[in-house]
Scaffold this active site. Sequence first.
Site, short mmCIF file in Angstrom:
data_model
loop_
_atom_site.label_atom_id
_atom_site.label_comp_id
_atom_site.label_asym_id
_atom_site.label_seq_id
_atom_site.Cartn_x
_atom_site.Cartn_y
_atom_site.Cartn_z
N CYS A 93 0.85 -1.36 -0.08
CA CYS A 93 0.22 0.00 -0.05
C CYS A 93 0.96 1.26 -0.11
CB CYS A 93 -0.66 -0.18 1.12
SG CYS A 93 -1.55 1.44 1.68
N CYS B 119 0.40 3.85 2.76
CA CYS B 119 0.98 3.33 4.09
C CYS B 119 2.21 3.60 4.01
CB CYS B 119 0.61 1.91 4.05
SG CYS B 119 -1.08 1.33 4.08
#
Length: 144
Positions: free
Chosen positions: A69, A72
């Site tokens: 991600c 993230c």
Amino acid sequence: MAEALHVVCPHCDAINRVPAGKLGAGGKCGKCGQPLITGRPINLTRNNFTRHVGRSDLPLVVDFWAPWCGPCKMMAPIFEQAAARLQPRVRLGKVNTEQQQALAAQFGIRSIPTLVLFKEGREAARQAGAMDLQSLVGWVEKNL
Ligand code: ZN
């Protein structure tokens, strides 16, 4: 009278009782001898999650993330800085949802990153999406 807090050791998961005023003073774990406050996020798995959420008197902010991600990854250094700023009052931890799918399912994590603030073992606030440092610290402090 000094209030004692239960603090779960980030290294060996032992439960320590620490006088509230001494939290920031470099207290060490009675079991493994390592520092109770590291200023860094704790890696949470299904083996230690319940203990860190349920048996600690410190509020805990959990970052549900995954290695694939992008947002993230961008938020990871911000989360580290937030840990340094918010500890010892607040604890920060990370759950890798790719490795810990049962935890992600248990908390109904639908998008990542998602931050969940736990107080006294219960979810107190939740925020989906990446945040900058100021927003992150502000969100935590607003919900304490
Ligand atoms: Zn320990």
